[in-house]
Design a protein around this motif. Structure first.
Motif, PDB file in Angstrom:
ATOM      1  N   TRP A 264       0.810  -1.219   0.000  1.00  0.00           N
ATOM      2  CA  TRP A 264       0.000   0.000   0.000  1.00  0.00           C
ATOM      3  C   TRP A 264       0.840   1.265   0.000  1.00  0.00           C
ATOM      4  O   TRP A 264       0.400   2.303  -0.518  1.00  0.00           O
ATOM      5  CB  TRP A 264      -0.968   0.005   1.188  1.00  0.00           C
ATOM      6  CG  TRP A 264      -0.348   0.053   2.550  1.00  0.00           C
ATOM      7  CD1 TRP A 264      -0.045  -1.002   3.351  1.00  0.00           C
ATOM      8  CD2 TRP A 264       0.035   1.232   3.279  1.00  0.00           C
ATOM      9  NE1 TRP A 264       0.504  -0.569   4.540  1.00  0.00           N
ATOM     10  CE2 TRP A 264       0.556   0.791   4.534  1.00  0.00           C
ATOM     11  CE3 TRP A 264      -0.021   2.598   3.028  1.00  0.00           C
ATOM     12  CZ2 TRP A 264       1.032   1.682   5.504  1.00  0.00           C
ATOM     13  CZ3 TRP A 264       0.465   3.484   3.998  1.00  0.00           C
ATOM     14  CH2 TRP A 264       0.969   3.026   5.210  1.00  0.00           C
ATOM     15  N   ARG A 265       2.045   1.185   0.543  1.00  0.00           N
ATOM     16  CA  ARG A 265       2.888   2.372   0.599  1.00  0.00           C
ATOM     17  C   ARG A 265       3.365   2.796  -0.789  1.00  0.00           C
ATOM     18  O   ARG A 265       3.795   3.947  -0.987  1.00  0.00           O
ATOM     19  CB  ARG A 265       4.083   2.116   1.517  1.00  0.00           C
ATOM     20  CG  ARG A 265       3.675   1.977   2.977  1.00  0.00           C
ATOM     21  CD  ARG A 265       4.841   1.579   3.849  1.00  0.00           C
ATOM     22  NE  ARG A 265       5.896   2.592   3.882  1.00  0.00           N
ATOM     23  CZ  ARG A 265       7.047   2.446   4.520  1.00  0.00           C
ATOM     24  NH1 ARG A 265       7.300   1.298   5.161  1.00  0.00           N
ATOM     25  NH2 ARG A 265       7.949   3.403   4.512  1.00  0.00           N
ATOM     26  N   ASP A 266       3.302   1.884  -1.756  1.00  0.00           N
ATOM     27  CA  ASP A 266       3.688   2.191  -3.138  1.00  0.00           C
ATOM     28  C   ASP A 266       2.483   2.099  -4.067  1.00  0.00           C
ATOM     29  O   ASP A 266       2.597   1.727  -5.234  1.00  0.00           O
ATOM     30  CB  ASP A 266       4.789   1.237  -3.603  1.00  0.00           C
ATOM     31  CG  ASP A 266       6.072   1.429  -2.828  1.00  0.00           C
ATOM     32  OD1 ASP A 266       6.511   2.584  -2.692  1.00  0.00           O
ATOM     33  OD2 ASP A 266       6.634   0.429  -2.340  1.00  0.00           O
ATOM     34  N   PHE A 267       1.321   2.458  -3.549  1.00  0.00           N
ATOM     35  CA  PHE A 267       0.074   2.363  -4.303  1.00  0.00           C
ATOM     36  C   PHE A 267       0.193   2.992  -5.684  1.00  0.00           C
ATOM     37  O   PHE A 267      -0.250   2.437  -6.684  1.00  0.00           O
ATOM     38  CB  PHE A 267      -1.043   3.045  -3.501  1.00  0.00           C
ATOM     39  CG  PHE A 267      -2.398   2.999  -4.143  1.00  0.00           C
ATOM     40  CD1 PHE A 267      -3.217   1.899  -3.982  1.00  0.00           C
ATOM     41  CD2 PHE A 267      -2.863   4.078  -4.895  1.00  0.00           C
ATOM     42  CE1 PHE A 267      -4.482   1.856  -4.566  1.00  0.00           C
ATOM     43  CE2 PHE A 267      -4.115   4.044  -5.478  1.00  0.00           C
ATOM     44  CZ  PHE A 267      -4.934   2.934  -5.319  1.00  0.00           C
ATOM     45  N   GLY A 268       0.826   4.165  -5.760  1.00  0.00           N
ATOM     46  CA  GLY A 268       0.949   4.882  -7.030  1.00  0.00           C
ATOM     47  C   GLY A 268       1.852   4.207  -8.039  1.00  0.00           C
ATOM     48  O   GLY A 268       1.850   4.589  -9.219  1.00  0.00           O
ATOM     49  N   ASN A 269       2.643   3.213  -7.612  1.00  0.00           N
ATOM     50  CA  ASN A 269       3.453   2.451  -8.557  1.00  0.00           C
ATOM     51  C   ASN A 269       2.659   1.321  -9.204  1.00  0.00           C
ATOM     52  O   ASN A 269       3.044   0.800 -10.251  1.00  0.00           O
ATOM     53  CB  ASN A 269       4.679   1.864  -7.857  1.00  0.00           C
ATOM     54  CG  ASN A 269       5.680   2.928  -7.447  1.00  0.00           C
ATOM     55  OD1 ASN A 269       5.710   4.015  -8.026  1.00  0.00           O
ATOM     56  ND2 ASN A 269       6.481   2.634  -6.446  1.00  0.00           N
ATOM     57  N   TYR A 270       1.564   0.932  -8.560  1.00  0.00           N
ATOM     58  CA  TYR A 270       0.718  -0.132  -9.100  1.00  0.00           C
ATOM     59  C   TYR A 270      -0.445   0.425  -9.917  1.00  0.00           C
ATOM     60  O   TYR A 270      -0.837  -0.155 -10.925  1.00  0.00           O
ATOM     61  CB  TYR A 270       0.145  -0.989  -7.957  1.00  0.00           C
ATOM     62  CG  TYR A 270       1.182  -1.744  -7.165  1.00  0.00           C
ATOM     63  CD1 TYR A 270       1.662  -2.972  -7.611  1.00  0.00           C
ATOM     64  CD2 TYR A 270       1.695  -1.233  -5.976  1.00  0.00           C
ATOM     65  CE1 TYR A 270       2.622  -3.660  -6.884  1.00  0.00           C
ATOM     66  CE2 TYR A 270       2.651  -1.916  -5.251  1.00  0.00           C
ATOM     67  CZ  TYR A 270       3.117  -3.131  -5.707  1.00  0.00           C
ATOM     68  OH  TYR A 270       4.076  -3.817  -4.995  1.00  0.00           O
ATOM     69  N   VAL A 271      -0.978   1.561  -9.475  1.00  0.00           N
ATOM     70  CA  VAL A 271      -2.213   2.110 -10.034  1.00  0.00           C
ATOM     71  C   VAL A 271      -1.979   3.529 -10.531  1.00  0.00           C
ATOM     72  O   VAL A 271      -1.318   4.323  -9.864  1.00  0.00           O
ATOM     73  CB  VAL A 271      -3.326   2.118  -8.968  1.00  0.00           C
ATOM     74  CG1 VAL A 271      -4.629   2.658  -9.546  1.00  0.00           C
ATOM     75  CG2 VAL A 271      -3.534   0.720  -8.392  1.00  0.00           C
ATOM     76  N   ARG A 272      -2.516   3.847 -11.702  1.00  0.00           N
ATOM     77  CA  ARG A 272      -2.401   5.208 -12.227  1.00  0.00           C
ATOM     78  C   ARG A 272      -3.260   6.147 -11.382  1.00  0.00           C
ATOM     79  O   ARG A 272      -4.475   5.961 -11.247  1.00  0.00           O
ATOM     80  CB  ARG A 272      -2.870   5.250 -13.686  1.00  0.00           C
ATOM     81  CG  ARG A 272      -2.651   6.606 -14.343  1.00  0.00           C
ATOM     82  CD  ARG A 272      -2.968   6.596 -15.821  1.00  0.00           C
ATOM     83  NE  ARG A 272      -4.394   6.524 -16.084  1.00  0.00           N
ATOM     84  CZ  ARG A 272      -4.993   5.529 -16.733  1.00  0.00           C
ATOM     85  NH1 ARG A 272      -4.282   4.514 -17.161  1.00  0.00           N
ATOM     86  NH2 ARG A 272      -6.286   5.556 -16.949  1.00  0.00           N
ATOM     87  N   THR A 273      -2.628   7.141 -10.810  1.00  0.00           N
ATOM     88  CA  THR A 273      -3.342   8.085  -9.957  1.00  0.00           C
ATOM     89  C   THR A 273      -3.444   9.470 -10.576  1.00  0.00           C
ATOM     90  O   THR A 273      -4.243  10.274 -10.151  1.00  0.00           O
ATOM     91  CB  THR A 273      -2.641   8.208  -8.591  1.00  0.00           C
ATOM     92  OG1 THR A 273      -1.297   8.674  -8.788  1.00  0.00           O
ATOM     93  CG2 THR A 273      -2.614   6.871  -7.868  1.00  0.00           C
ATOM     94  N   SER A 274      -2.634   9.762 -11.558  1.00  0.00           N
ATOM     95  CA  SER A 274      -2.672  11.058 -12.218  1.00  0.00           C
ATOM     96  C   SER A 274      -2.188  10.892 -13.649  1.00  0.00           C
ATOM     97  O   SER A 274      -1.203  10.213 -13.907  1.00  0.00           O
ATOM     98  CB  SER A 274      -1.797  12.078 -11.481  1.00  0.00           C
ATOM     99  OG  SER A 274      -1.777  13.311 -12.168  1.00  0.00           O
ATOM    100  N   SER A 275      -2.866  11.496 -14.588  1.00  0.00           N
ATOM    101  CA  SER A 275      -2.546  11.305 -16.000  1.00  0.00           C
ATOM    102  C   SER A 275      -1.349  12.118 -16.465  1.00  0.00           C
ATOM    103  O   SER A 275      -0.862  11.932 -17.583  1.00  0.00           O
ATOM    104  CB  SER A 275      -3.762  11.678 -16.868  1.00  0.00           C
ATOM    105  OG  SER A 275      -4.126  13.033 -16.627  1.00  0.00           O
ATOM    106  N   ASP A 276      -0.845  13.042 -15.630  1.00  0.00           N
ATOM    107  CA  ASP A 276       0.232  13.926 -16.076  1.00  0.00           C
ATOM    108  C   ASP A 276       1.583  13.571 -15.455  1.00  0.00           C
ATOM    109  O   ASP A 276       2.478  14.390 -15.405  1.00  0.00           O
ATOM    110  CB  ASP A 276      -0.120  15.386 -15.768  1.00  0.00           C
ATOM    111  CG  ASP A 276      -0.401  15.617 -14.277  1.00  0.00           C
ATOM    112  OD1 ASP A 276      -0.685  16.778 -13.929  1.00  0.00           O
ATOM    113  OD2 ASP A 276      -0.336  14.641 -13.520  1.00  0.00           O
ATOM    114  N   GLU A 277       1.744  12.325 -14.986  1.00  0.00           N
ATOM    115  CA  GLU A 277       3.025  11.894 -14.424  1.00  0.00           C
ATOM    116  C   GLU A 277       3.762  11.047 -15.453  1.00  0.00           C
ATOM    117  O   GLU A 277       3.519   9.853 -15.581  1.00  0.00           O
ATOM    118  CB  GLU A 277       2.801  11.108 -13.127  1.00  0.00           C
ATOM    119  CG  GLU A 277       2.247  11.959 -11.998  1.00  0.00           C
ATOM    120  CD  GLU A 277       2.051  11.146 -10.727  1.00  0.00           C
ATOM    121  OE1 GLU A 277       1.369  10.099 -10.790  1.00  0.00           O
ATOM    122  OE2 GLU A 277       2.578  11.556  -9.682  1.00  0.00           O
ATOM    123  N   ASP A 278       4.679  11.680 -16.189  1.00  0.00           N
ATOM    124  CA  ASP A 278       5.373  10.987 -17.275  1.00  0.00           C
ATOM    125  C   ASP A 278       6.371   9.949 -16.770  1.00  0.00           C
ATOM    126  O   ASP A 278       6.779   9.066 -17.519  1.00  0.00           O
ATOM    127  CB  ASP A 278       6.104  12.004 -18.168  1.00  0.00           C
ATOM    128  CG  ASP A 278       5.129  12.904 -18.912  1.00  0.00           C
ATOM    129  OD1 ASP A 278       3.986  12.469 -19.133  1.00  0.00           O
ATOM    130  OD2 ASP A 278       5.516  14.034 -19.249  1.00  0.00           O
TER     131      ASP A 278
END
Length: 583
Positions: A364-378
């Motif tokens: 859970w601490r790396d949630f954003g590495n598994y799931v797209r949370t923002s479309s503008d993070e290249d």
């Protein structure tokens, strides 16, 4: 005497848990596919082994259902060779983009609704049964003696009397992973038992070793250019896959039949698992060219080693192993079961890797590495399996709104020794979240974005707690005793269960601010309780304190009380409790 055949299509070798009895059972490939809906999960010797078996099963399913529909009929937009059950000619791209892609998804939905696999799987396995015989003339995940000797140097030719390039069973068994030079102190087996396996165990560990080989092998195949011993492909991944309510659902949720990325050029993947190559020499020659697989079945069945098993006079296996070249890992987005890291030097993505330093870091601490949370993070890329589940939910409407999605990770972490890369730890973790939350389309109050913000806030409070422990260490004059890292790890251990429970309990109907504030209150309570626990063992020095110099250069007295008050102040300000729209 050793058996003359051990065919994995009909002989029991895969461990599962029966749903009805909750008992372990060992089944064959055919039994598994016929009754997957009756088994709760795979139950092998370790989670990493189960993942290796899962990918083998998916390679079979992907191959079959990319050619046959749920009624066991070949798709009318492709032509199959009845002698091989393989494509007789290339699929026309126009036909695939028109009718083909839709029919593949229709097959997926019909199978999922039926709750079981069709008989074409059995027909396929019976057709290729000679390639699934552990002891046959085409031994499973191995080569025969002639092919092995052809590819290795003359001084590494197979000899039972003087084996060169042999790998001990105790090393193939990744629960032991003991080489001839170092003893595994905490092995589940002792003495000669380390080098003994039943045939079903041998099959599972050969499969696992191809995915999780280290770099201790002393033999390489001969190639035109030098290459470094590669790790098994799975060994280099921070793995992620979907876990269902039973084995059938787990297989279906991970059965990627089409490219789920809408902007990609949609091309039919001609599946080519390792057993469908014309012969082993053809496969090895392709590997020497280090070509990146263009289909999932080949990727899932990638070999790390050229293996051959001989049997000694005591009917014990001698495993000969030679390293194979492997393709570069850059931008291999075909792989759905990994998180990614962006390399700023090359502007390319590589599979993320778990290290011993991140052993206690929960998913859970790396949630954003598994799931797209923002479309503008290249510099971020969503795990492919999550993109596939998103496609099933949004485009095909194949997943119910309130369905619980469990993302799991089974990762084997190697040691820091570049000359061995022996397994040092295995990490299994999972997190559960409802489908409508994971794939929330509310742009103004997007749940995944709010979840990621909440995690960042949680980690900021974790940093506040770290400063508190640093202060305690300074008072006690123990800055170098590892107290900080130990205490911070203990805090996150306390946070893991309540946060994953909070995550699993979210709904798309919830007021975002109210649910986030619920977690903030719980987080504040846990952190301050952890601080109070530290204070309970205070010494007279902790209470009287010490004089330190702050950032402004002025002296100040710090003790356990001033540090506790400072922590409470920072936590309160960072959490900003009760204010709508803030995080």
């Amino acid at each position: 005497m050793i058996e003359s055949t051990f065919n994995l299509t009909t002989e029991p070798w895969i461990k599962v848990i029966e749903s009805a009895t909750n008992q372990e059972k060992t089944v064959s490939l055919i039994d598994l596919f016929q009754n997957a809906q009756s088994y709760r999960q795979l139950a092998g010797d370790m989670h990493a082994q189960d993942l290796a078996v899962l990918r083998l099963l998916l390679a079979i399913l992907t191959t079959v259902y990319s050619r046959f529909d749920a009624n066991d009929e070949a798709y009318d937009w492709l032509e199959l060779d009845p002698a091989t059950m393989q494509l007789a000619e290339e699929v026309d791209e126009y036909d695939y983009q028109g009718e083909g892609r839709d029919s593949l998804m229709e097959t997926w939905k019909q199978l999922y609704q039926a709750g079981q696999f069709s008989n074409i799987i059995v027909q396929y396995l019976e057709h290729y049964q000679d390639r699934f015989d552990l002891l046959g003339i085409h031994p499973f995940y191995q080569v025969n003696q002639t092919d092995y000797n052809f590819f290795v140097p003359d001084n590494k030719q197979i000899s039972v009397d003087k084996p060169k390039g042999a790998v001990g069973i105790k090393q193939i068994n990744r629960r032991i992973s003991e080489s001839g030079n170092s003893v595994s102190l905490f092995s589940p087996k002792v003495g000669e038992a380390k080098n003994k396996l039943t045939l079903d165990e041998l099959a599972r560990w050969i499969l696992t070793y191809q995915d999780f080989a280290g770099v201790t092998d002393k033999t390489k195949i001969e190639a035109d250019s030098k290459f470094t011993d590669p790790l098994g492909w799975l060994y280099s991944l921070n793995s992620v896959y979907a876990k269902g309510r039973n084995l059938f659902e787990t297989l279906m949720l991970n059965l990627v039949l089409v490219d789920p990325v809408p902007n990609n050029e949609q091309i039919y993947q001609n599946q080519k698992p390792v057993w469908e190559f014309k012969n082993d020499m053809t496969y090895i020659n392709e590997r020497k060219d280090q070509l990146v697989p263009d289909n999932l079945a080949e990727l899932y069945t990638t070999w790390a080693r050229l293996l051959h098993v001989e049997w000694d006079s005591h009917d014990q296996p001698i495993v000969f192993s030679a390293a194979l070249p492997i393709f570069a890992a850059d931008d291999v987005f075909l792989e759905p079961m990994t998180t990614w890291r962006f390399d700023k030097k090359t502007d390319r993505f590589r599979p993320a890797t778990r290290w011993l330093s991140s052993l206690d870091r929960a998913m859970w601490r790396d949630f954003g590495n598994y799931v797209r949370t923002s479309s503008d993070e290249d510099d971020k890329r969503e795990a492919g399996i999550v993109t596939w589940l998103r496609y099933l939910k949004r485009t095909e409407h194949a997943l119910p709104e309130q369905m619980n999605i469990t993302l799991a990770s089974a990762t084997m972490i190697h040691d820091d020794n570049a000359s061995s890369r022996l397994p040092a730890a295995e990490v299994y973790d999972d997190m559960q979240i409802k489908a409508d939350v994971l794939f929330d389309e509310n742009n103004a109050n997007h749940w995944p974005t709010r979840i990621e913000e909440t995690i960042k806030l949680t980690q900021m409070v974790g940093s506040d707690y770290k400063q508190f422990i640093d202060g305690i260490a300074a008072v006690r004059n123990r800055k170098q005793d590892g107290e900080t890292s130990k205490r911070v790890a203990q805090l996150y251990d306390q946070l893991n269960e309540p946060f994953t429970a909070w995550l699993a309990g979210l709904s798309n109907d919830d007021d975002r601010d109210d649910k986030v504030n619920e977690w903030k209150i719980q987080l504040q309570q846990i952190v301050l309780a952890a601080a109070d626990k530290v204070m309970k063992v205070s010494s007279p020095r902790d209470i009287s304190g010490v004089i330190t110099e702050n950032r402004g250069g002025t002296e100040q007295l710090i003790n356990v009380f001033t540090l506790r008050n400072r922590l409470a102040y920072y936590v309160k300000n960072h959490l900003n409790l009760g204010q709508k729209g803030t995080n």
